[in-house]
Design an enzyme around this catalytic site. Structure first.
Site, PDB file in Angstrom:
ATOM      1  N   THR A  15       0.836  -1.206   0.000  1.00  0.00           N
ATOM      2  CA  THR A  15       0.000   0.000   0.000  1.00  0.00           C
ATOM      3  C   THR A  15       0.873   1.259   0.000  1.00  0.00           C
ATOM      4  OG1 THR A  15      -1.654  -1.214   1.273  1.00  0.00           O
ATOM      5  CG2 THR A  15      -1.851   1.177   1.260  1.00  0.00           C
ATOM      6  N   GLU A 131       9.284   9.970   9.932  1.00  0.00           N
ATOM      7  CA  GLU A 131       8.040  10.757   9.970  1.00  0.00           C
ATOM      8  C   GLU A 131       6.803   9.900   9.727  1.00  0.00           C
ATOM      9  OE1 GLU A 131       6.285  13.495  11.139  1.00  0.00           O
ATOM     10  OE2 GLU A 131       7.952  14.635  10.298  1.00  0.00           O
ATOM     11  N   VAL A 134       4.525   7.847  12.405  1.00  0.00           N
ATOM     12  CA  VAL A 134       3.572   8.454  13.343  1.00  0.00           C
ATOM     13  C   VAL A 134       2.637   9.396  12.597  1.00  0.00           C
ATOM     14  CG1 VAL A 134       3.343   9.888  15.395  1.00  0.00           C
ATOM     15  CG2 VAL A 134       5.303   8.399  15.183  1.00  0.00           C
ATOM     16  N   GLY A 136       0.679   9.346   9.856  1.00  0.00           N
ATOM     17  CA  GLY A 136       0.584   9.468   8.399  1.00  0.00           C
ATOM     18  C   GLY A 136       1.175  10.741   7.840  1.00  0.00           C
ATOM     19  N   ILE A 138       0.873  13.852   8.678  1.00  0.00           N
ATOM     20  CA  ILE A 138       1.115  15.023   9.555  1.00  0.00           C
ATOM     21  C   ILE A 138       2.608  15.120   9.894  1.00  0.00           C
ATOM     22  CG2 ILE A 138       0.536  16.126  11.746  1.00  0.00           C
ATOM     23  CD1 ILE A 138      -1.995  14.423  11.842  1.00  0.00           C
ATOM     24  N   GLY A 188      -7.354   0.470   3.056  1.00  0.00           N
ATOM     25  CA  GLY A 188      -5.898   0.405   3.219  1.00  0.00           C
ATOM     26  C   GLY A 188      -5.381   1.095   4.475  1.00  0.00           C
ATOM     27  N   ASP A 202      -0.878  -0.327  18.058  1.00  0.00           N
ATOM     28  CA  ASP A 202      -0.315   0.571  17.044  1.00  0.00           C
ATOM     29  C   ASP A 202      -0.206   1.995  17.618  1.00  0.00           C
ATOM     30  OD1 ASP A 202      -0.031   1.104  13.846  1.00  0.00           O
ATOM     31  OD2 ASP A 202      -1.251   2.682  14.756  1.00  0.00           O
ATOM     32  N   LYS A 206       3.156   4.474  18.530  1.00  0.00           N
ATOM     33  CA  LYS A 206       3.282   5.864  18.059  1.00  0.00           C
ATOM     34  C   LYS A 206       3.457   6.813  19.240  1.00  0.00           C
ATOM     35  CE  LYS A 206       0.565   4.955  13.928  1.00  0.00           C
ATOM     36  NZ  LYS A 206      -0.805   4.899  13.401  1.00  0.00           N
ATOM     37  N   GLY A 303      -3.362   5.417   5.232  1.00  0.00           N
ATOM     38  CA  GLY A 303      -3.651   5.336   3.802  1.00  0.00           C
ATOM     39  C   GLY A 303      -2.370   5.455   2.991  1.00  0.00           C
TER      40      GLY A 303
HETATM   41  P1  NAP Z   1       1.644  -3.886   2.940  1.00  0.00           P
HETATM   42  O1  NAP Z   1       0.656  -3.350   1.981  1.00  0.00           O
HETATM   43  O2  NAP Z   1       1.363  -5.193   3.612  1.00  0.00           O
HETATM   44  O3  NAP Z   1       3.042  -3.972   2.172  1.00  0.00           O
HETATM   45  C1  NAP Z   1       4.177  -4.614   2.690  1.00  0.00           C
HETATM   46  C2  NAP Z   1       5.184  -4.822   1.577  1.00  0.00           C
HETATM   47  O4  NAP Z   1       6.380  -5.348   2.118  1.00  0.00           O
HETATM   48  C3  NAP Z   1       4.714  -5.790   0.508  1.00  0.00           C
HETATM   49  O5  NAP Z   1       5.123  -5.361  -0.762  1.00  0.00           O
HETATM   50  C4  NAP Z   1       5.418  -7.102   0.870  1.00  0.00           C
HETATM   51  O6  NAP Z   1       5.712  -7.921  -0.242  1.00  0.00           O
HETATM   52  C5  NAP Z   1       6.730  -6.564   1.451  1.00  0.00           C
HETATM   53  N1  NAP Z   1       7.284  -7.463   2.466  1.00  0.00           N
HETATM   54  C6  NAP Z   1       6.797  -7.738   3.693  1.00  0.00           C
HETATM   55  N2  NAP Z   1       7.595  -8.606   4.357  1.00  0.00           N
HETATM   56  C7  NAP Z   1       8.618  -8.900   3.508  1.00  0.00           C
HETATM   57  C8  NAP Z   1       9.764  -9.728   3.582  1.00  0.00           C
HETATM   58  N3  NAP Z   1      10.031 -10.470   4.691  1.00  0.00           N
HETATM   59  N4  NAP Z   1      10.601  -9.784   2.535  1.00  0.00           N
HETATM   60  C9  NAP Z   1      10.353  -9.045   1.412  1.00  0.00           C
HETATM   61  N5  NAP Z   1       9.287  -8.230   1.271  1.00  0.00           N
HETATM   62  C10 NAP Z   1       8.422  -8.162   2.310  1.00  0.00           C
HETATM   63  O7  NAP Z   1       1.927  -2.848   4.115  1.00  0.00           O
HETATM   64  P2  NAP Z   1       1.692  -1.263   4.105  1.00  0.00           P
HETATM   65  O8  NAP Z   1       0.301  -0.944   4.501  1.00  0.00           O
HETATM   66  O9  NAP Z   1       2.253  -0.702   2.840  1.00  0.00           O
HETATM   67  O10 NAP Z   1       2.595  -0.830   5.365  1.00  0.00           O
HETATM   68  C11 NAP Z   1       3.990  -0.828   5.277  1.00  0.00           C
HETATM   69  C12 NAP Z   1       4.575  -0.135   6.510  1.00  0.00           C
HETATM   70  O11 NAP Z   1       4.059   1.185   6.589  1.00  0.00           O
HETATM   71  C13 NAP Z   1       4.208  -0.780   7.861  1.00  0.00           C
HETATM   72  O12 NAP Z   1       5.275  -0.639   8.762  1.00  0.00           O
HETATM   73  C14 NAP Z   1       3.018   0.034   8.340  1.00  0.00           C
HETATM   74  O13 NAP Z   1       2.876   0.013   9.740  1.00  0.00           O
HETATM   75  C15 NAP Z   1       3.434   1.398   7.851  1.00  0.00           C
HETATM   76  N6  NAP Z   1       2.331   2.335   7.662  1.00  0.00           N
HETATM   77  C16 NAP Z   1       1.251   1.985   6.931  1.00  0.00           C
HETATM   78  C17 NAP Z   1       0.227   2.895   6.762  1.00  0.00           C
HETATM   79  C18 NAP Z   1      -1.024   2.576   5.984  1.00  0.00           C
HETATM   80  O14 NAP Z   1      -1.949   3.369   6.037  1.00  0.00           O
HETATM   81  N7  NAP Z   1      -1.078   1.469   5.265  1.00  0.00           N
HETATM   82  C19 NAP Z   1       0.342   4.167   7.344  1.00  0.00           C
HETATM   83  C20 NAP Z   1       1.494   4.495   8.074  1.00  0.00           C
HETATM   84  C21 NAP Z   1       2.485   3.570   8.226  1.00  0.00           C
HETATM   85  P3  NAP Z   1       4.516  -8.601  -1.121  1.00  0.00           P
HETATM   86  O15 NAP Z   1       3.843  -7.450  -1.792  1.00  0.00           O
HETATM   87  O16 NAP Z   1       5.177  -9.493  -2.063  1.00  0.00           O
HETATM   88  O17 NAP Z   1       3.645  -9.297  -0.116  1.00  0.00           O
HETATM   89  N1  HSE Z   2      -2.923   1.231  10.742  1.00  0.00           N
HETATM   90  C1  HSE Z   2      -2.454   2.536  11.009  1.00  0.00           C
HETATM   91  C2  HSE Z   2      -3.612   3.441  11.359  1.00  0.00           C
HETATM   92  C3  HSE Z   2      -1.741   3.071   9.790  1.00  0.00           C
HETATM   93  O1  HSE Z   2      -4.765   3.036  11.177  1.00  0.00           O
HETATM   94  O2  HSE Z   2      -3.392   4.548  11.843  1.00  0.00           O
HETATM   95  C4  HSE Z   2      -0.890   4.239  10.131  1.00  0.00           C
HETATM   96  O3  HSE Z   2       0.177   3.890  10.929  1.00  0.00           O
END
Ligand code: NAP
Ligand code: HSE
Length: 436
Positions: A15, A131, A134, A136, A138, A188, A202, A206, A303
């Protein structure tokens, strides 16, 4: 326009990762104009390169081999957007030690292994920015570390999880918990394991990061107590409405006399408080300090595109500040002690079911008075024949005094259920009530 090429690698292309690539491509012109540098994703680590992807103009960037990134000396900077603790932590450490600046969106990693990672960054003379870990989009870390590094912050209050705020907002409009969670996952916002969101874990990570940066001392994840939203029901929203409040999952970090308290709890939030208007997947952080008085930052907290904006902003900041020194240092410069949990003070809401007959309210009030707990507002509902629910808001008191009073109320022969309490967020007070 001529520009310096900056090859970027992503650990993860889900995502957030795919949104980072999209933003770098779609905003290339603006970035070049502003910085004179062209940031281009040349490699992205995934588990399964064959999987269908959201946005992938050049499939050859995908690899499942970390060595293709670690051993490629041309890669100037890496964004970790894969999540998890292992192997992620070892990958980030290796990249830092090899002199590559890293940007991470991973709050669990920063909260749990921050000390080790910052030490490695400092030793190698490169930056580790976080950044996106914590709130998104902001830019609160930047504000704390760069704009407010001099100011004595003594309180951080925040809605720091988008998924739970989205769920609570939807529940307030009448949706069920399950429907709202499923929608947050579709959009997402949720973590790979959504129990991280709804349990408060989570948000706790943060808040540990925010408290560490705000107070300049390492606050470990184990020191952050948290309660999630799993047991929040329509009953809580009905009571909140009658009390002219709403319900939010609130993180608070407080510094009192050189000791800190950090926690995450579902809380009743006064309708007049800035946090009450934060809806959907939005987050907000209120910073209180000596010189600044109060600053509130609000924006999208989850997101793909929203989080990618924080990742890209960190990448740009690295280009703009490499070689200047202080941001490669750990944010911690002192060692403070935690405040004993019983000493934390707040106004509270509690509800208790009692027998509806003369003298019962007086018994409840006497137990509160015995611990110097003062009632600010009270609403009574008939829940069944001869049984009433008391919804009580009390003025600021300590956790220990309230717990002692509630333990005595639970022992009353007329109590039909142990009381449960939630903190009330009311920094600006309520006209006529004067809560603080
Ligand atoms: P996601 O959609 O599950 O994407 C994770 C990605 O990492 C995928 O491409 C996955 O590969 C790859 N991956 C995971 N483990 C792996 C491994 N062992 N070896 C190689 N590749 C690996 O997660 P996301 O939502 O983008 O979140 C990613 C990070 O951002 C997390 O730390 C999350 O807490 C943080 N975050 C997310 C959001 C949000 O709104 N989504 C907001 C703030 C922070 P595949 O695609 O092949 O499975
Ligand atoms: N799952 C987290 C949230 C994504 O809902 O705030 C951002 O870290």
């Amino acid at each position: 326009m001529s520009a310096i090429d900056v090859p970027v690698a992503l650990l993860g292309y889900g995502t957030v990762g795919s949104a980072v690539n999209r933003l770098l491509i779609e905003s290339e012109e603006e970035i070049v104009r502003a910085t004179g540098h062209r940031l281009r994703v040349v490699r992205a680590l995934v588990r399964d390169p064959g999987k269908e992807r959201e946005f992938l103009p050049d499939p050859s960037i995908l690899t499942s081999d970390f060595r293709a990134i670690a051993d490629d000396a041309s890669i100037a900077v890496v964004a970790e957007v894969m999540g998890g603790l292992e192997p992620t932590g070892e990958y980030v450490l290796e990249l830092l030690r090899s002199g590559r600046p890293v940007v991470s969106a991973n709050k669990q990693l920063i909260a749990r292994r921050g000390a080790e990672l910052f030490a490695a960054a400092s030793q190698a003379g490169v930056q580790l920015r976080f950044e996106a870990s914590v709130c998104g989009a902001i830019p609160v870390i930047k504000v704390l570390r760069e704009s407010l590094s001099f100011s004595r912050i003594h309180r951080v209050l925040g809605i720091v999880n988008g998924t739970t705020n989205f769920i609570l907002t939807e529940m307030e409009k009448g949706a069920s918990y399950a429907e709202a969670l499923a929608q947050a996952q579709r959009l997402g916002y949720a973590e790979a394991d959504p129990s991280e969101d709804v349990s408060g874990a989570d948000a706790a990570a943060k808040m540990a990061i925010l408290a560490t940066v705000a107070f300049g001392t390492r606050v470990s994840l184990e020191e952050v107590s948290y309660t999630g939203i799993e047991s929040i029901s329509a009953l809580h929203f009905a009571a909140a409405r009658e009390l002219d409040m709403t319900l939010r999952l609130v993180g608070s970090a407080t510094l009192i006399d050189g000791r800190y308290d950090v926690r995450v709890q579902p809380s009743l939030v006064d309708r007049h408080h800035p946090l009450a208007g934060v809806e959907g997947a939005f987050n907000a952080v209120m910073l209180q300090g000596d010189a600044i008085q109060e600053i509130t930052l609000e924006g999208p907290g989850a997101g793909g595109p929203e989080t990618a904006s924080a990742v890209v902003s960190d990448l740009i900041s690295i280009i703009g500040t490499t070689g200047t020194g202080f941001l490669q240092n750990d944010a911690c410069w002192r060692q403070l002690e935690p405040l004993p949990p019983g000493e934390v003070r707040s106004p509270f809401y509690f509800h208790v079911e009692v027998e509806d007959r003369p003298g019962v309210l007086a018994q409840v009030a006497a137990r509160l008075a015995g611990h110097q707990v003062s009632v600010a507002r009270l609403v009574q509902h008939e829940v069944a024949s001869g049984r009433a629910a008391l919804h009580v808001v009390v003025h600021e008191t300590s956790v220990a005094e309230l717990a002692a009073a509630l333990a005595e109320i639970a022992q009353l022969a007329e109590a039909r259920q142990a009381p449960t309490a939630l903190p009330v967020v009311s920094a600006r007070g309520v006209p006529g009530l004067g809560w603080t």
